[in-house]
Design an enzyme around this catalytic site. Structure first.
Site, mmCIF file in Angstrom:
data_model
loop_
_atom_site.group_PDB
_atom_site.id
_atom_site.type_symbol
_atom_site.label_atom_id
_atom_site.label_comp_id
_atom_site.label_asym_id
_atom_site.label_seq_id
_atom_site.Cartn_x
_atom_site.Cartn_y
_atom_site.Cartn_z
ATOM 1 N N LYS A 1 8.736 0.107 -35.617
ATOM 2 C CA LYS A 1 10.140 0.160 -36.006
ATOM 3 C C LYS A 1 10.296 0.578 -37.469
ATOM 4 O O LYS A 1 10.410 1.749 -37.774
ATOM 5 C CB LYS A 1 10.800 -1.201 -35.767
ATOM 6 N N HIS B 1 11.222 -6.659 -34.653
ATOM 7 C CA HIS B 1 12.463 -6.030 -35.098
ATOM 8 C C HIS B 1 12.939 -6.533 -36.447
ATOM 9 O O HIS B 1 13.919 -6.010 -36.987
ATOM 10 C CB HIS B 1 13.564 -6.262 -34.068
ATOM 11 N N SER C 1 15.927 -8.223 -29.548
ATOM 12 C CA SER C 1 16.248 -6.798 -29.452
ATOM 13 C C SER C 1 17.450 -6.500 -28.575
ATOM 14 O O SER C 1 18.071 -5.454 -28.734
ATOM 15 C CB SER C 1 15.033 -6.027 -28.930
#
Length: 499
Positions: free
Chosen positions: A318, A286, A258
């Site tokens: 996300k 992610h 990230s």
């Protein structure tokens, strides 16, 4: 890639921190003598003989540097985190120790900071009707754990759908993404086990590894040679002192990192895992929904078999526009965690409307809703990512990470430029996330852009134009396309892997 900054940039960055430190000590001297008012938490006179509750030195950085630029964080948002959002304006009368709201709303700020990769975190529309129906039927919360009265048919439906999406035998969902790592890693390994963890792994992985009681040995970021050396030493020498073989060796990596925007070198790590009979745990917080032809993460991105990874972990915070996390893999693994995971035994179950939002998102991505919207969003995200990264390189900024990664770090280096960049961008109605020490190395402060499928080409061009202006104003165009001291894995000769 990790391009190296010119030497003078690093020198000035360290000089900036050095000067800030000197002035910090001078201001602390003035505070101690009552010349300057101290707004930080301090011990009461009655407690001077006790063990101090507030460590003065630990708060030095926060007190003297962070407070000066604190207005760039924790900005209150008062709308859905879509491609645009609204920000509540606030000002400070005491150099950011406290804030007051002006009552003004900054409308239609371009959102370049949320992890809304597929653009599914939006305000209510008719496609969310099923979420409203679930809220009316089940309520907003479960008020119980999975082991007691907290397992709903919606949880079972979500877990079956997630297993199908990942093409694995079983999956289990949890109400909090951070706890998915920190509470499940201790259930998988313990004393007498070895954890090999990438040095840039997320704090939730680090916490889970420490709580497990296992021996932890970090390896250099995405460096296959360093990982292989640790694996060989672990096999040859075993546990310290006793020299007994390790009970388990678990490799912990992330799909997309990230802070760096880099993608794990999964094929070579899988090859090492098989060669040395270790286990592989991949955090796809992610990467799930964001990479791969159909959004199934780094395993699909590299075209690998689902059985190549032992433990799949990911979050719904996300790409899915919700909250919570999952663990997936073999049925035996998931059944074991249902009994032994603290997050399953003690934590409250996932909220029913949240579960329905994830089900809705999964059906959209998988095409089970009868449309191709999910596939179109995945492709649009890939196009936006490629376009944005290419334009940043043309501008001359130093950016980190893989060309396919929707997480795009732009290096700013100096703490003063971190604050100026965020403030000027907000003045242009662009919301960005800036990150500095201790979340990054001291000399690698950055702005982190998160690309979304909801971003239009016009939005990206507006942002790029503003970044170009900032690059000239703040002198951020450092790129010389030089190689970094960090090794590019494929450029190194591997002495073992090709055997």
């Amino acid at each position: 890639s990790f391009e190296e900054a010119p030497l003078h940039v690093l020198v000035f960055t360290y000089m900036g921190y050095g000067i800030g430190t000197l002035f910090g000590y001078f201001r602390d001297f003035l505070r101690n003598w009552g010349i300057e008012k101290c707004n930080a938490a301090i011990e009461r006179e009655e407690q001077k003989d006790f063990v101090p509750l507030y460590q003065d030195f630990e708060n030095f950085y926060t007190r003297n540097l962070y407070m000066r630029i604190r207005d760039n964080w924790n900005r209150p948002i008062c709308s859905a985190p879509g491609a645009h959002f609204d920000v509540m304006e606030r000002v400070s009368d005491d150099y950011n120790w406290t804030f007051r709201f002006t009552g003004r709303i900054i409308k239609d700020v371009i959102n370049m900071g949320s992890y809304n990769f597929l653009g599914l975190a939006v305000k209510y529309n008719e496609s969310m009707r099923t979420i409203k129906d679930v809220l009316e039927t089940y309520g907003s919360g479960v008020a119980s754990t999975r082991h007691e009265m907290g397992t709903l048919d919606k949880h079972k439906e979500l877990e079956d759908l997630m297993a199908k999406f990942l093409n694995v035998e079983a999956a289990m969902v949890f109400g909090m993404g951070f706890a998915t790592n920190s509470m499940n890693i201790p259930a998988l390994v313990g004393k007498g086990c070895l954890i090999l963890s990438d040095e840039l792994n997320h704090a939730s992985i680090v916490l889970g590894a420490r709580l497990s009681g296992a021996t932890i040995r970090p390896f250099k970021h995405n460096n296959i040679q360093d990982l292989e050396k640790l694996l060989r030493d672990a096999i040859i020498y075993g546990q310290p002192r006793t020299r007994r073989a390790w009970k388990k060796i678990l490799i912990l990596v992330e799909g997309i990192y990230s802070m760096e925007g880099s993608i794990v070198n999964l094929p070579q790590i899988v090859a090492l895992k098989k060669k040395y009979k270790a286990y592989l745990y991949v955090d796809e917080a992610h990467s799930i929904g964001a990479v791969g032809p159909t959004g199934r993460g780094v395993r699909e991105f590299f075209g690998m078999d689902p059985d190549d990874v032992d433990v799949y972990m990911g979050t719904f915070t996300k790409s899915f526009g919700a909250s919570g996390g999952y663990i997936a893999g073999k049925k035996e693994l998931v059944d074991y965690l249902r009994v032994h995971s603290h997050s399953a035994v003690y934590a409250t179950s996932m909220s029913p409307p949240i579960a329905e939002q994830i089900i809705r998102s999964l059906k959209l991505i998988m095409g089970l809703d009868g449309t191709t919207q999910g596939l179109q969003r995945i492709r649009q995200l890939a196009k936006n990512t490629k376009y944005f990264r290419e334009k940043l390189k043309e501008i001359g900024l130093i950016i980190y990470g893989n060309d396919k990664s929707p997480v795009v770090p732009v290096l700013l280096y100096m703490p003063s430029k971190v604050a100026a960049f965020a403030r000027h961008m907000l003045d242009r109605k662009i919301g960005v996330v800036v990150v500095g020490f201790p979340a990054t190395p001291l000399a690698e402060a950055r702005a982190r852009f998160c690309i979304s499928a909801a971003h239009t080409r016009e939005m990206l061009d507006t942002v790029l134009e503003a970044i170009d202006e900032m690059g000239d104003l703040l002198h951020l165009k450092y790129s010389r396309h030089r190689k970094s001291a960090r090794p590019v894995l494929n450029d190194e000769m591997n002495f073992e892997l090709d055997d």
